[in-house]
Design a protein around this motif. Structure first.
Motif, mmCIF file in Angstrom:
data_model
loop_
_atom_site.group_PDB
_atom_site.id
_atom_site.type_symbol
_atom_site.label_atom_id
_atom_site.label_comp_id
_atom_site.label_asym_id
_atom_site.label_seq_id
_atom_site.Cartn_x
_atom_site.Cartn_y
_atom_site.Cartn_z
ATOM 1 N N GLY A 21 -13.711 -3.407 2.768
ATOM 2 C CA GLY A 21 -12.308 -4.110 2.909
ATOM 3 C C GLY A 21 -12.331 -5.118 3.554
ATOM 4 O O GLY A 21 -11.487 -6.135 3.536
ATOM 5 N N GLU A 22 -13.420 -5.798 4.182
ATOM 6 C CA GLU A 22 -13.705 -6.978 4.732
ATOM 7 C C GLU A 22 -14.645 -7.792 4.266
ATOM 8 O O GLU A 22 -15.484 -7.444 3.434
ATOM 9 C CB GLU A 22 -14.414 -6.878 6.019
ATOM 10 C CG GLU A 22 -14.397 -8.150 7.038
ATOM 11 C CD GLU A 22 -15.115 -7.875 8.427
ATOM 12 O OE1 GLU A 22 -15.558 -8.741 8.999
ATOM 13 O OE2 GLU A 22 -15.204 -6.689 8.684
ATOM 14 N N TYR A 23 -14.017 -9.122 3.809
ATOM 15 C CA TYR A 23 -14.882 -10.016 2.780
ATOM 16 C C TYR A 23 -16.337 -10.138 3.615
ATOM 17 O O TYR A 23 -16.334 -10.500 4.721
ATOM 18 C CB TYR A 23 -14.264 -11.604 2.917
ATOM 19 C CG TYR A 23 -15.172 -12.429 2.039
ATOM 20 C CD1 TYR A 23 -14.971 -12.415 0.722
ATOM 21 C CD2 TYR A 23 -16.053 -13.460 2.871
ATOM 22 C CE1 TYR A 23 -15.840 -13.448 0.097
ATOM 23 C CE2 TYR A 23 -16.675 -14.227 2.056
ATOM 24 C CZ TYR A 23 -16.820 -14.379 0.792
ATOM 25 O OH TYR A 23 -17.575 -15.316 0.200
ATOM 26 N N GLY A 24 -17.226 -10.294 2.834
ATOM 27 C CA GLY A 24 -18.675 -10.359 3.001
ATOM 28 C C GLY A 24 -19.319 -9.157 3.908
ATOM 29 O O GLY A 24 -20.656 -9.253 4.098
ATOM 30 N N HIS A 25 -18.654 -8.086 3.919
ATOM 31 C CA HIS A 25 -19.209 -6.674 4.603
ATOM 32 C C HIS A 25 -19.710 -5.866 3.174
ATOM 33 O O HIS A 25 -18.802 -5.139 2.764
ATOM 34 C CB HIS A 25 -18.064 -6.071 5.461
ATOM 35 C CG HIS A 25 -18.735 -5.070 6.436
ATOM 36 N ND1 HIS A 25 -20.223 -5.587 7.234
ATOM 37 C CD2 HIS A 25 -18.664 -3.885 6.633
ATOM 38 C CE1 HIS A 25 -20.555 -4.349 7.809
ATOM 39 N NE2 HIS A 25 -19.637 -3.419 7.338
ATOM 40 N N ILE A 74 -23.282 -9.639 -0.904
ATOM 41 C CA ILE A 74 -24.403 -10.380 -1.459
ATOM 42 C C ILE A 74 -24.125 -11.830 -1.435
ATOM 43 O O ILE A 74 -24.987 -12.545 -0.683
ATOM 44 C CB ILE A 74 -24.776 -10.133 -2.951
ATOM 45 C CG1 ILE A 74 -24.652 -8.253 -3.072
ATOM 46 C CG2 ILE A 74 -25.694 -10.512 -3.560
ATOM 47 C CD1 ILE A 74 -24.779 -7.887 -4.398
ATOM 48 N N LEU A 75 -23.014 -12.591 -1.422
ATOM 49 C CA LEU A 75 -22.770 -13.796 -1.337
ATOM 50 C C LEU A 75 -23.042 -14.484 0.137
ATOM 51 O O LEU A 75 -23.783 -15.372 0.311
ATOM 52 C CB LEU A 75 -21.729 -14.211 -2.027
ATOM 53 C CG LEU A 75 -21.217 -15.618 -1.978
ATOM 54 C CD1 LEU A 75 -22.323 -16.520 -2.674
ATOM 55 C CD2 LEU A 75 -19.694 -15.876 -2.519
ATOM 56 N N ARG A 76 -22.362 -13.340 0.838
ATOM 57 C CA ARG A 76 -22.555 -13.826 2.229
ATOM 58 C C ARG A 76 -24.104 -13.686 2.825
ATOM 59 O O ARG A 76 -24.522 -14.396 3.677
ATOM 60 C CB ARG A 76 -21.597 -13.020 3.185
ATOM 61 C CG ARG A 76 -21.700 -13.168 4.767
ATOM 62 C CD ARG A 76 -21.123 -14.534 5.042
ATOM 63 N NE ARG A 76 -21.340 -14.802 6.532
ATOM 64 C CZ ARG A 76 -22.255 -15.496 6.972
ATOM 65 N NH1 ARG A 76 -23.345 -15.858 6.200
ATOM 66 N NH2 ARG A 76 -22.294 -15.632 8.380
#
Length: 491
Positions: A229-233, A239-241
């Protein structure tokens, strides 16, 4: 002073002439340059950040993150290869920008490269210190905790009480050793680097070879963990992060281009060194990620020594010992090449008048920029001794990505501006590859937005130094002013 003066460019013929009249010794072969690139690339990324990125962002799909980051680097590497074959000089992206986009942009690129090389060298020294302290502990040699971590960092003292560190002395001493080696000479440094690279490649291949026999495929499921629910987690944003985070693992292949003035045949050997080292390292990263996340569950890898954790799970003490030795050797070579690159960039900028001339002073016996090297060593050592590794990685990634994007644009510009120049190495699909490089760098930069905002003061300091010193002492601007005076006198 008109704005046009800040965009003054060096001509390609001028740069090529400077290359032929260089004071530095040409001793490096294509094999040396590939080894130099591998020596700089394989280090903190493979020994530390692989596990941390898997545990925090991508899970087993860290393999995809490495592919994404490697593809981004491949576009930039091809562009570096073309520019290095045209402009075989020290200075890397700085020199290329000077020939295409002008002096002000060149200074800005040089300031970005300080993030890439200077801070990266300090970051690697901190990781080197951690592995060295662990290695010495196996022989019952204990480095006091207060002298093995960044200044002010919370630690557990030998008595078991909580405390704060004073200084990371091993990190400082590691930088000091590399500095002395670089002062003695690049040929000697390259020889040492070749030995170190051979050792760490052997250790990595042993890990891959033995690790494959202990893989549990269940550890790869789910291959892409669900986003929390958290971007990048985790999920695709993770994967992008992860790609942005482990980009640090690829920092260094372009250090090959800083050795152009010390290469025997730079037009041929430098592109081989850049592309060759990147290809070898990308393949190794993918294989190590596959084995690492197959031996142990990804969520157990958020530690400073993930490969050691995986080897311990296998239960082969001799291999665990070998991994620590390989990590120490690997990080040593990375420190060597990063500091080498930084000193050569400062050397070139000082020769242009944008930095004080002391940075271009060459030792009469060793033929190396010795004062420059000592100054860089002292500053890097102090930063390594006082700064935690977690505070530095994103700074390095951002500086590198911005420099790579500028390099890709430079290839496009030079294709239009100087179409007739001899290009011993040419970028394949020249209308597409640089654009893909710019776009992929921009995509990864977007994952570092907060870091970019925090770096605005750093950029402002760089501009102040340029306008306060660099443009006032620029040899190119001085020569242009003299030409204008002579032209007016003739009239």
């Amino acid at each position: 002073m008109s704005f046009a003066k800040f965009m003054i460019k060096k001509s390609v013929s001028q740069i090529q002439t400077e290359s032929g009249q260089g004071e530095l010794k040409r001793t490096l072969t294509a094999a040396n340059l590939i080894s130099l690139g591998i020596g700089c690339i394989i280090g903190t990324g493979i020994f530390v950040m692989t596990g941390q990125a898997a545990a925090q962002f991508a899970g087993p799909a860290i393999i995809i993150s490495f592919m994404m980051a490697g593809l981004c680097c491949a576009f930039a590497a091809l562009c570096y290869g073309e520019l290095a074959s045209m402009l075989p000089v020290s200075g890397s992206a700085y020199s290329y920008a000077y020939a295409s986009l002008g002096e002000f942009v060149a200074w800005f690129v040089g300031w970005l490269l300080l993030l890439e090389y200077g801070i990266a060298g300090s970051t690697v020294a901190v990781g080197w210190s951690g592995y060295l302290v662990s290695f010495l502990k196996d022989f019952h040699i204990i480095v006091p905790p207060e002298w093995a971590a960044a200044t002010g960092q919370k630690i557990t003292l030998a008595s078991g009480e909580a405390g704060k560190a004073l200084f990371n002395l091993p990190a400082f001493l590691g930088i000091a050793g590399v500095t002395m080696l670089l002062v003695v000479g690049v040929k000697e440094s390259a020889t040492v680097n070749n030995v170190i690279v051979a050792i760490k490649l052997l250790v990595i291949l042993l890990f891959i070879g033995f690790g494959f026999m202990y893989i549990n495929p269940a550890n790869w499921h789910p291959f892409i963990p669900a986003n929390t629910g958290e971007y990048g987690h985790f999920g695709w944003s993770g994967i992008l992060r992860g790609a942005g985070y482990i980009f640090f693992a690829y920092v260094g292949f372009e250090a090959v281009s800083t050795a152009a003035q010390e290469a025997k045949n730079p037009q041929r050997d430098v592109p081989i060194g850049i592309v060759g080292s990147l290809t070898v390292c990308t393949l190794l990263y993918i294989l190590v990620s596959l084995v690492l996340t197959g031996i142990v569950k990804y969520d157990t890898l958020n530690v400073p020594d993930p490969i050691a954790v995986a080897v311990d799970a296998i239960g082969l003490p001799w291999l665990a010992f070998s991994v620590k030795v390989g990590a120490i050797c690997g990080l040593s070579s990375v420190m060597l090449v990063l500091m080498y690159g930084q000193t050569r960039i400062f050397y070139t900028m000082a020769k242009d008048g944008l930095l004080p001339p002391v940075f271009s002073r060459v030792h009469p016996r060793f033929r190396t920029p010795w004062i420059n090297t000592i100054v860089v060593g002292i500053v890097s050592g102090i930063v390594a001794g006082m700064t935690p590794i977690d505070d530095l990685g994103d700074l390095v990634n951002l500086g590198t990505l911005m420099a790579f994007a500028i390099i890709c644009f430079t290839v496009l510009y030079m294709r239009v501006k100087e179409p007739g120049l001899e290009r011993p190495f040419k970028v394949p699909f020249p209308k597409v590859t640089p654009i893909l490089g710019i776009l992929s760098c921009g995509l990864l930069i977007s994952t570092l937005y907060e870091t970019f905002i925090n770096l605005i003061p750093y950029f402002l300091i760089g501009f102040a130094i340029y306008f306060g010193y660099g443009q006032r002492h620029s040899k190119l601007q001085a020569a242009e002013s003299m030409r204008e005076i002579l032209k007016a006198a003739d009239v």
